[in-house]
Design an enzyme around this catalytic site. Structure first.
Site, short mmCIF file in Angstrom:
data_model
loop_
_atom_site.label_atom_id
_atom_site.label_comp_id
_atom_site.label_asym_id
_atom_site.label_seq_id
_atom_site.Cartn_x
_atom_site.Cartn_y
_atom_site.Cartn_z
N THR A 22 15.58 64.94 52.89
CA THR A 22 16.36 66.10 53.65
C THR A 22 16.68 65.66 54.87
OG1 THR A 22 13.91 66.48 54.39
CG2 THR A 22 14.93 67.88 52.44
N ASP A 23 17.40 66.66 55.56
CA ASP A 23 17.80 66.47 56.90
C ASP A 23 17.05 66.92 58.00
OD1 ASP A 23 20.64 65.62 55.69
OD2 ASP A 23 20.94 67.70 55.32
N SER A 36 15.59 68.55 63.30
CA SER A 36 16.58 68.96 62.42
C SER A 36 17.78 67.88 62.83
CB SER A 36 17.19 70.17 63.00
OG SER A 36 18.41 70.59 62.23
N ARG A 37 18.26 67.12 61.57
CA ARG A 37 18.95 65.87 62.12
C ARG A 37 20.58 66.11 62.19
NH1 ARG A 37 15.83 63.32 57.75
NH2 ARG A 37 13.69 62.99 59.16
N VAL A 38 21.06 67.20 61.90
CA VAL A 38 22.25 67.69 62.03
C VAL A 38 22.51 69.09 62.55
CG1 VAL A 38 23.18 66.44 59.82
CG2 VAL A 38 22.48 68.74 59.70
#
Ligand code: ATP
Ligand code: MG
Length: 511
Positions: A343-344, A369-371
């Site tokens: 997941t991101d 949250s990576r994006v």
């Protein structure tokens, strides 16, 4: 002489037979049949079926369906989808050349269905002409757009610090009873009126829990844009295994149609357990924690199908929120690490925080949250400022402060501010904030406008204040909400209102 003109019986039969043979078309599919050799716990072993393909749908005795999952030299292993107990050894099996499909389309929303698409909500049958295979490849890299549009969750702690973008995959992870399902359901409720279709896939939960969720969705008017795909704990492992894939196909149809979809998989730990049960029955070699070797592939091929498509492909999106349950906070177990890496980002819910009354129990340090950062409203990003930093600084100092040592001025200031920020992030169930509310609350918390409010009253005070603004100052709230920005003037207006409201609130309380 007569010998040459007269045909003997043998020749006549042979010629007739040749005519008949010429009429028969040889379709190899018709000839791929086999027999059930072993049946038990939803798994069958079949002898024959030389042309079977991986994932193909089989027809057992003209009545039951099964999916091929194991191809061996002399046998085929398959999982039975319906009436698990009724399949017995000796039954005839035919291959169909197809893979399992579920009905799809806008009609599916507002319904509760079993993994194979049959409705189980008592609202009559579905009249749908379109269907989609449950397994499909993920959108290509070049068909994808950037994840740059926020998916508002209505939960302040998430929207401000762990923002989710449309097309992102964000995991909700935590021990049992930490509010995972509640958070996912709240996110679905918050999509009301935002043109986002929702799919809620329930795997291995009690029927009563699913029924509660369906009621909650109905009560808040969210069922009309939500499709619930349900494989309960009492359903067979194969049905639990295909449920997320069915839900994904239903969501995919809307995504390719240019719509925004949100899909929740509740939860993938139980899905992995169902897959493990099946794999062990199929005699696949067990690996770590007795899971089969392809458990990573199982979840990655499912979650890769979530995407944001570019404008050329309709611009639709599928946001996936898988849920994973941990044991005693162990996020380094096999399935949690797998899904974290797919997941991101993840929202980590902690039982200590939950029991201490911090609800939602988001552990800010371990959540990311990576994006999402690039998919956050500017206004919220600006209003949150150093929120994350302030909060972690507060949590760190609060541990030391427990020992009762003397605190200097700066430290107590950080503690006072942090405590109030932490309080504003608390949110009761089903109490969801609009973007405007979030910006206003962040503005109050980050600019220390709540320092006169006693810490234990902050949560209630903030909620009352928001309610007051909603009823008495709806025009300001609407303007902020429309612009998605809290302008300087509106900031001052809010501050004035706050002062008045403060006097009114605490005078009232004193009486
Ligand atoms: P399980 O592991 O059983 O699936 P879960 O992690 O999904 O549990 P929930 O069922 O969502 O947890 O929540 C557990 C309980 O906590 C519920 O009774 C719910 O009402 C309560 N709860 C969850 N979030 C909040 C909140 N923000 N405020 C108050 N109560 C909450
Ligand atoms: Mg749950």
């Amino acid at each position: 002489m007569g010998n040459q003109t007269e045909k003997n019986d043998y020749q006549i039969v042979r010629e007739n037979f040749a005519d008949k043979l010429a009429d028969i078309s040889f379709d190899s599919k018709n000839y791929s049949t086999g027999r059930v050799d072993f049946a038990g716990d939803g798994v069958v072993r079949i002898v024959g079926l030389p042309n079977a393909k991986y994932g193909e749908l089989l027809d057992i005795d003209g009545r039951y369906r099964a999916i091929v999952l194991d191809l061996e030299e002399s046998e085929v292993g398959a999982i039975v989808l319906d009436a698990v107990q009724s399949v017995s050894a000796g039954m005839l099996v035919k291959s169909t050349g197809q893979i399992v499909e579920v009905p799809v389309g806008a009609e599916m929303f507002g319904r509760v269905i079993a993994p194979l698409g049959n409705p189980i909500d008592g609202l009559g049958s579905l009249e749908i002409s379109k269907s989609r295979p449950i397994e499909a490849s993920a959108p290509m890299i070049f068909d994808r757009g950037r994840v740059n549009e926020p998916l508002q969750t209505g939960i302040l702690a998430v929207d401000s610090m762990i923002p989710i973008g449309k097309g992102q995959r964000e995991l909700i992870i935590g021990d049992r009873q930490t509010g995972k399902t509640s958070m996912a359901v709240d996110i679905i409720l918050n999509q009301k009126g935002k043109n986002v279709y929702c799919v809620y896939v329930s795997v291995g939960q009690k029927s009563s829990s699913v029924s509660n969720i369906v009621h909650t969705l109905g009560r808040f008017g969210a069922l009309e844009y939500t499709c619930v795909v349900c494989a309960t704990a009492s359903d067979s492992a194969p049905l639990q295994y295909i449920a997320p894939f069915s839900g994904c196909a239903i969501a995919e149809e809307m995504m390719y149609d240019g719509k925004d979809v949100l899909i929740v998989y509740d939860d993938l730990s139980k899905h992995a357990v169902a897959y493990r049960a099946m794999s062990l029955l199929l005699k696949r070699p067990p690996g770590r924690e007795a899971y089969p070797g392809d458990i990573f592939y199982l979840h990655s091929r499912l979650l890769e199908r979530a995407a944001k498509l570019d404008e050329k492909h309709g611009g639709g999106s599928m946001t996936a929120i898988p849920i994973v349950e941990t044991l005693a906070g162990d996020i380094s177990a096999y399935v949690p690490t797998n899904v974290i890496s797919i997941t991101d980002g993840q929202i980590y819910l902690e039982s200590e925080l939950f029991n201490a009354g911090v609800r939602p129990a988001v552990n800010v340090g371990l959540s990311v949250s990576r994006v999402g950062g690039s998919a956050q409203f500017d206004g919220i990003r600006r209003a949150s400022g150093k929120l994350r930093l302030d909060l972690s600084q507060y949590r760190e100092l609060a541990v030391f402060a427990q020992f009762g040592s003397e605190l200097d001025g700066a430290t107590s200031e950080i503690l006072a501010k942090g405590a109030r920020i932490a309080e504003t992030l608390k949110q009761p169930l089903r109490c969801l904030y609009d973007v405007a509310h979030e910006m206003i609350i962040l503005h109050l918390a980050m600019n220390e406008l709540l320092k006169d409010v006693p810490v234990d009253k902050v949560t209630e005070f903030v909620q009352s204040f928001i309610e007051f603004l909603d009823t008495d100052k709806a025009d300001i709230v609407k303007e902020i909400s429309d612009n998605k920005l809290l302008s300087l003037e509106n900031g001052f207006l809010i501050e004035d209102e706050l002062k008045e409201f403060y006097d009114f609130y605490f005078e009232d309380a004193a009486k």
